[in-house]
Design an enzyme around this catalytic site. Structure first.
Site, PDB file in Angstrom:
ATOM      1  N   GLY A   1      14.310  25.190  26.579  1.00  0.00           N
ATOM      2  CA  GLY A   1      14.940  25.786  25.645  1.00  0.00           C
ATOM      3  C   GLY A   1      14.764  25.522  24.411  1.00  0.00           C
ATOM      4  N   GLY A   2      13.569  26.352  24.619  1.00  0.00           N
ATOM      5  CA  GLY A   2      12.737  26.713  23.288  1.00  0.00           C
ATOM      6  C   GLY A   2      13.617  28.023  22.805  1.00  0.00           C
ATOM      7  N   LYS A   3      14.370  29.128  22.914  1.00  0.00           N
ATOM      8  CA  LYS A   3      15.039  29.879  22.338  1.00  0.00           C
ATOM      9  C   LYS A   3      16.180  29.759  22.532  1.00  0.00           C
ATOM     10  CE  LYS A   3      11.568  33.638  24.963  1.00  0.00           C
ATOM     11  NZ  LYS A   3      10.400  32.347  25.694  1.00  0.00           N
TER      12      LYS A   3
ATOM     13  N   ALA B   1      17.417  30.209  31.049  1.00  0.00           N
ATOM     14  CA  ALA B   1      17.197  28.882  29.269  1.00  0.00           C
ATOM     15  C   ALA B   1      15.884  28.509  29.601  1.00  0.00           C
ATOM     16  CB  ALA B   1      17.830  27.853  29.501  1.00  0.00           C
TER      17      ALA B   1
ATOM     18  N   ASP C   1      15.424  36.001  29.670  1.00  0.00           N
ATOM     19  CA  ASP C   1      13.637  35.369  29.811  1.00  0.00           C
ATOM     20  C   ASP C   1      13.612  35.372  30.973  1.00  0.00           C
ATOM     21  OD1 ASP C   1      11.402  34.897  28.578  1.00  0.00           O
ATOM     22  OD2 ASP C   1      12.563  32.975  27.450  1.00  0.00           O
TER      23      ASP C   1
ATOM     24  N   CYS D   1       7.033  36.929  29.597  1.00  0.00           N
ATOM     25  CA  CYS D   1       5.914  36.355  28.623  1.00  0.00           C
ATOM     26  C   CYS D   1       4.780  37.354  29.464  1.00  0.00           C
ATOM     27  CB  CYS D   1       5.413  35.764  28.405  1.00  0.00           C
ATOM     28  SG  CYS D   1       5.808  34.292  30.048  1.00  0.00           S
TER      29      CYS D   1
END
Length: 403
Positions: A236-238, A233, A301, A354
């Site tokens: 925590g943007g997503k 996480a 992620d 990314c």
């Protein structure tokens, strides 16, 4: 443009910290911008943009200036003189600029720009890796795009407002934005501005998040009431995006190996009005095992090279090492194997990075599906985003379903 001594000194001090002390560019720029309260937005913009531009083109400018690392302050002034000359800025009569060979600089730039690794200012190993994985045409376009300044993109917090209302609110604070096609929660700033000082930000109406990154939560196909685990996480943007898509209903377990990042998420969640998140630091394998077969949805992620977000982190070009990429690929496969066990039968997970390298992306997924754990999953769909095609960060995401 006229150069001001105190601004130029700030740039030189920042470059020293980044190049010689190994500090992160974003942190250094934040410190520099607090240096003088009298600076206006143009002064602050000059310092930030100049530092980032010289960090981006460190190799090219150093070659033209004929200086080598570690850079002493005289070397940093020579690099600065190269930047200013190529920008067409007249150099003032300061001792740092005496005998600056203006014509020679332009000639050297034309000559060195014929070679991609010098023109785009990247290490040899990175150029070889990009060429091997993406091919001449794609890599040339992609690394050029990664040297451009990234747009500022906002994600509206639909728990508190709508995209249109956020746009109007920002307009009242003299910040103009535009909608982005195929990005339902995104607003793009027409001009760069410090959005963190706005009333809208303080009230939790939006987060700053690139358009490509915003697609990941949508890809996971969450519904209100589900049990969702975000296993890497970070801050925590997503996670926050998932909470808004779930309308604050159900449960999101946000996990990370760094407790300090989860503490930042806690603060952001409060501002966003999010209350369906449970935070768990991964200190050993117990919290993972407890969730085996429990998650309706899982977001991985994954840690990666970050080669899709060099526009935002240009100093990463100089910090990354080839060994790191080899090691991170092993971590990615371990994370996929261990964390995927949390998905319940009929549940889904997204593996995202990314990065723009196939070896970190589709090849990792292909390898996972051939393992004992991965044989329970099937690939539903995947999406690869390259910056030179989308205009946004390079990203990869794969949606897998457990049989």
């Amino acid at each position: 443009m006229r150069l001001h001594r105190n601004l130029c000194f700030a740039v030189i001090d920042g470059l020293h910290l980044i190049f010689n002390e190994g500090e992160y560019a974003d942190k250094v720029v934040q410190q520099l911008l607090k240096r003088d309260k009298r600076w206006g937005s143009r002064d602050r913009g000059f310092v930030a943009e100049t530092v980032y531009q010289i960090v981006r083109y460190k190799r090219l400018y150093a070659e033209i200036a004929d200086v080598k690392e570690p850079f002493d302050r005289d070397n940093l002034w020579r690099i600065f003189a190269v930047w200013a000359t190529l920008k067409g800025i007249s150099l003032p009569d300061w001792k740092y600029f005496t005998a600056t060979p203006t014509r020679k600089i332009k000639g050297r730039f034309d000559e060195l720009s014929k070679t991609r690794k010098l023109r785009e200012s990247i290490p040899d190993w990175m150029d070889e890796l990009g060429l091997k994985e993406l091919g001449e045409n794609q890599w040339t376009k992609e690394i050029a795009k990664q040297n451009e300044q990234a747009d500022v993109i906002l994600r509206v917090n639909t728990l508190k407002t709508t995209k249109k209302d956020l746009q109007l609110k920002l307009e009242s604070e003299d910040i103009e934005t535009e909608f982005l096609p195929n990005h339902p929660s995104a607003l793009k700033l027409k001009e760069r501005a410090n959005v963190f000082k706005t009333e809208a930000f303080k009230n939790g109406w939006f987060e700053v998040q690139d358009a490509s990154s915003q697609l990941v939560a949508d890809f996971l196909d969450v519904k209100p009431g589900m049990k969702v685990v975000d296993v890497c996480a970070g801050a925590g943007g997503k996670t926050l995006h998932l909470a808004s898509l779930m309308e604050n209903k159900g449960q999101i377990i946000a996990m990370d190996i760094y407790e300090s990042k989860l503490k930042k998420l806690k603060v952001r969640a409060r501002r966003n009005g999010v209350h369906n998140i449970e935070l768990k630091a991964i200190e050993n394998s117990k919290p993972i095992k407890k969730l085996h077969g429990k998650a309706d949805r899982l977001l991985i992620d994954a840690p990666c090279s970050g080669l899709g977000v060099l526009r935002r982190n240009p100093d990463a070009k100089w910090k990354l090492q080839p060994e790191f990429i080899d090691n991170i690929k092993k971590t990615q496969s371990e994370v996929l194997d261990q964390y995927s066990k949390m998905v319940k039968n009929g549940g889904k997970m997204v593996y995202a990075t990314c990065s723009i390298l196939p070896s970190e992306n589709e090849k990792q997924v292909e390898a996972f599906l051939k393992t004992e754990t991965g044989s329970d999953f099937k690939l539903v769909k995947d999406k690869k985003i390259l910056a030179h095609k989308s205009g946004f960060d390079g990203f990869y995401m794969a949606l897998l379903e457990k049989n």
